[in-house]
Enzyme design. Structure first.
Site, PDB file in Angstrom:
ATOM      1  N   LYS A 107     -10.632  15.555  70.513  1.00  0.00           N
ATOM      2  CA  LYS A 107     -10.842  16.855  71.153  1.00  0.00           C
ATOM      3  C   LYS A 107     -12.013  16.725  72.126  1.00  0.00           C
ATOM      4  CE  LYS A 107      -9.336  20.403  69.798  1.00  0.00           C
ATOM      5  NZ  LYS A 107      -8.225  21.191  70.337  1.00  0.00           N
ATOM      6  N   SER A 108     -11.868  17.276  73.311  1.00  0.00           N
ATOM      7  CA  SER A 108     -12.939  17.176  74.305  1.00  0.00           C
ATOM      8  C   SER A 108     -14.206  17.890  73.836  1.00  0.00           C
ATOM      9  CB  SER A 108     -12.474  17.720  75.656  1.00  0.00           C
ATOM     10  OG  SER A 108     -12.133  19.083  75.564  1.00  0.00           O
ATOM     11  N   TYR A 110     -15.439  18.049  70.769  1.00  0.00           N
ATOM     12  CA  TYR A 110     -16.181  17.106  69.924  1.00  0.00           C
ATOM     13  C   TYR A 110     -16.737  15.950  70.761  1.00  0.00           C
ATOM     14  CZ  TYR A 110     -14.948  19.097  65.341  1.00  0.00           C
ATOM     15  OH  TYR A 110     -14.841  19.897  64.227  1.00  0.00           O
ATOM     16  N   THR A 131      -5.077  10.146  57.778  1.00  0.00           N
ATOM     17  CA  THR A 131      -6.509   9.933  57.558  1.00  0.00           C
ATOM     18  C   THR A 131      -7.162   9.728  58.919  1.00  0.00           C
ATOM     19  OG1 THR A 131      -6.203   8.971  55.355  1.00  0.00           O
ATOM     20  CG2 THR A 131      -8.243   8.415  56.507  1.00  0.00           C
ATOM     21  N   GLU A 133     -10.898   9.334  61.166  1.00  0.00           N
ATOM     22  CA  GLU A 133     -12.298   8.913  61.091  1.00  0.00           C
ATOM     23  C   GLU A 133     -13.053   9.588  62.224  1.00  0.00           C
ATOM     24  OE1 GLU A 133     -15.583   6.384  62.621  1.00  0.00           O
ATOM     25  OE2 GLU A 133     -13.563   6.047  63.361  1.00  0.00           O
ATOM     26  N   GLN A 152      -5.591  15.609  68.935  1.00  0.00           N
ATOM     27  CA  GLN A 152      -4.266  15.923  69.464  1.00  0.00           C
ATOM     28  C   GLN A 152      -3.343  14.725  69.285  1.00  0.00           C
ATOM     29  OE1 GLN A 152      -3.112  16.358  73.799  1.00  0.00           O
ATOM     30  NE2 GLN A 152      -2.812  18.458  73.092  1.00  0.00           N
ATOM     31  N   LYS A 175       3.415   7.711  52.977  1.00  0.00           N
ATOM     32  CA  LYS A 175       3.353   8.911  52.135  1.00  0.00           C
ATOM     33  C   LYS A 175       1.975   9.131  51.512  1.00  0.00           C
ATOM     34  CE  LYS A 175       8.277   9.094  51.253  1.00  0.00           C
ATOM     35  NZ  LYS A 175       9.363   9.219  50.288  1.00  0.00           N
TER      36      LYS A 175
END
Length: 187
Positions: A107-108, A110, A131, A133, A152, A175
């Site tokens: 995300k820009s 962040y 998951t 990071e 995104q 899974k």
């Protein structure tokens, strides 16, 4: 490869549960936005975090990851220590079709704060909670927010289906339901 548009993402999410839960609009009022966008889907993170700490100074080894290097937290705001990272998982469960490869970008909002999100591609046939990071590249503590937009996902359609999907290869992260630490298969 083609980048898939919003109407394709919506159809796959509704008909094949490719993204569940699925938000078919962009939610952005007073929060980091999430939901369907023109050519992607902004996913949220859950409120369960694994915060990397150096209280037990060891060498970080992906083949033998030191489990004592994390502090588990369940909260709506997570503080990432300076020059450290946090693992989290998406709120959304993904089921990737066999002819699709999914790339993740940050995300820009962040990124402009020195917070970088990293995840490897979601391979054809993979499914699970992703998951993620989050790296704090600054010398100061940084916040990330649960249940708000975190990254995104962009869906790329191959010219043909792959011969062997992640599921058919019996991929080690297939899974996954929780934040998953590194796994190295010894075969």
């Amino acid at each position: 490869m083609s980048v898939m548009p919003d109407h394709w993402i919506k159809d796959k999410a509704i008909q094949e549960k490719m993204i569940d839960p699925f938000i078919d609009y962009k939610e952005s009022s007073g929060i980091l936005s999430y939901g369907l966008s023109s050519y992607g889907y902004d996913a949220r993170i859950d409120n369960k975090f694994k915060i990397f700490t150096n209280i037990n100074p060891v060498t970080v080894d992906p083949k033998n990851f030191p489990l004592g290097s994390f502090i588990d937290k369940e909260e709506d705001i997570c503080i990432i220590p300076p020059n450290s990272f946090v693992l989290a998982k998406t709120v959304e469960y993904f089921k990737i079709p066999k002819d699709i490869l999914v790339m993740c970008v940050g995300k820009s909002t962040y990124a402009r704060c020195g917070i970088v999100v990293n995840v490897t591609p979601l391979e054809p046939g993979w499914e699970g909670y992703v998951t993620l990071e989050f790296s704090n590249t600054t010398p100061l503590p940084a916040k990330i927010y649960a249940f708000e937009g975190a990254c995104q996902f962009i869906f790329l359609k191959g010219d043909s289906q792959c011969s062997l999907s992640y599921n058919e290869m019996k991929g080690k992260y297939m899974k996954q339901l929780d934040v998953t630490l590194p796994i190295v298969n010894n075969s």
